[in-house]
Design an enzyme around this catalytic site. Sequence first.
Site, PDB file in Angstrom:
ATOM      1  N   ASP A   1      42.792  59.723  17.721  1.00 37.82           N
ATOM      2  CA  ASP A   1      43.035  58.419  17.117  1.00 37.82           C
ATOM      3  C   ASP A   1      41.962  57.471  17.654  1.00 37.82           C
ATOM      4  O   ASP A   1      42.028  57.028  18.801  1.00 37.82           O
ATOM      5  CB  ASP A   1      44.452  57.950  17.499  1.00 37.82           C
TER       6      ASP A   1
ATOM      7  N   GLN B   1      40.843  52.286  18.302  1.00 31.96           N
ATOM      8  CA  GLN B   1      40.368  51.290  19.266  1.00 31.96           C
ATOM      9  C   GLN B   1      39.039  51.683  19.904  1.00 31.96           C
ATOM     10  O   GLN B   1      38.627  51.070  20.890  1.00 31.96           O
ATOM     11  CB  GLN B   1      41.417  51.075  20.371  1.00 31.96           C
TER      12      GLN B   1
ATOM     13  N   LYS C   1      39.468  47.191  11.968  1.00 26.25           N
ATOM     14  CA  LYS C   1      39.257  47.033  13.416  1.00 26.25           C
ATOM     15  C   LYS C   1      37.788  47.193  13.787  1.00 26.25           C
ATOM     16  O   LYS C   1      37.417  47.124  14.945  1.00 26.25           O
ATOM     17  CB  LYS C   1      40.113  48.039  14.183  1.00 26.25           C
TER      18      LYS C   1
END
Length: 415
Positions: free
Chosen positions: A209, A212, A235
């Site tokens: 994932d 971030q 993001k």
Amino acid sequence: MTVVAHAPNATLDIDRIRADFPVLARHVGESPLVYLDNAATTQKPQAVIDRLVRYYSAENANIHRGVHTLSVEATDAYDAARERVRRFLNASDAREIVFVRGATEAINLVARSFGTARIAAGDEVVISEMEHHSNIVPWQLICEERGARLRVVPITDAGELRLDTLAQMLGPRTRIVSVTHVSNALGTVNPIAEIVRLAHARDIPVLIDGAQAVAHMPVDVQALGCDFYAFSGHKVFGPTGIGVLYGRLPQLEAMPPYQGGGDMIRSVTFERTLYNDVPNRFEAGTPHIAGAIGLAAAIEYLAGVGIDRIAAHEQDLLAHGTEALTAIPGVRLTGTAAHKAGILSFVMENVHPHDIGTILDRYGVAIRAGHHCCQPLMARLGVPATARASLALYNSHPEIEALAGALRAVRKLFG
Ligand SMILES: Cc1ncc(COP(=O)(O)O)c(C=O)c1O
């Protein structure tokens, strides 16, 4: 001495970068906006805004189905966006890039499609204690459905993955390991190449994932060796509603469709449907064409600034923020891993994180307070919530000072 613009180790011209992001010029009440909620979503540079306007003003058409000029141009731009993402991740083939709505949909796609084909009763899926709900719930759903077991790698008090336990958890029933590259609530950067090495030694695929990570450090999926990599466009300075699933070609080719509809088929009769090749097999219906094109513009912007320079700048800000926040009486950082990126998560004695967030807003400082979609992690940390300041390339040292100043004011207010 001549200074070469955009040299890898040159410092960023923050004023110039800030001027690229129109929203950063605004005020909140009397105060200039200090935007430190980048882990939730990032602001958009003018280049991305302009690209979306140009697409909708001059190029808008549906893709893949038209012979007219606009449709051909839109198809070319969409395909070029896929190729831009491929280069961004250093994937070996553009067919390994699937456009989805975001990291959440990317993980759901793998859990559902890979899960249906490969997870059976008694099998195991390994995740970690620091995962976002979007890397927990899709696995819970498929595990429940298949009668499989979800196993959770614990973390240390500093917020680092217990790699020794992870290694012990991997066994003949492990079907996939799915972990985050960077924790949204702690800032921990996980040792992905090492995790992949451990899993691949047992032929276990790995999903990362990257929600971030991609805005804060160079990501090379071939160097990491992972099987899947997920991230969200919003993001990484792109539009909302677009994201990417990278999947190694042999993995994607072995997976059944996720959704049915237009574009994902080769031929349809009422008796039988033949599915399209990847990536189209996983992109049913009209995709977010403008989103993909906008995302490519965002990646182009990021590459123009230089991801290595961004990473160095943010590490500088992180060190400054860590020092400034720990100097405030009663403030405790949650997440003190040796390798962190972009996140300052903290609690303040006798003050609820929501109160911190509300008071900081009066100073124009935008942070997030809550469980950050990581309720199991909060339970592990023994707190209901934290306050979180999260960084991006346009944040500055004076903004870190503004955050610290506002936090000192909160401290004063609560005695
Ligand atoms: C680590 C992590 N994974 C996944 C997600 C989900 O991203 P999205 O809501 O854009 O799908 C987030 C969003 O905050 C995140 O921080």
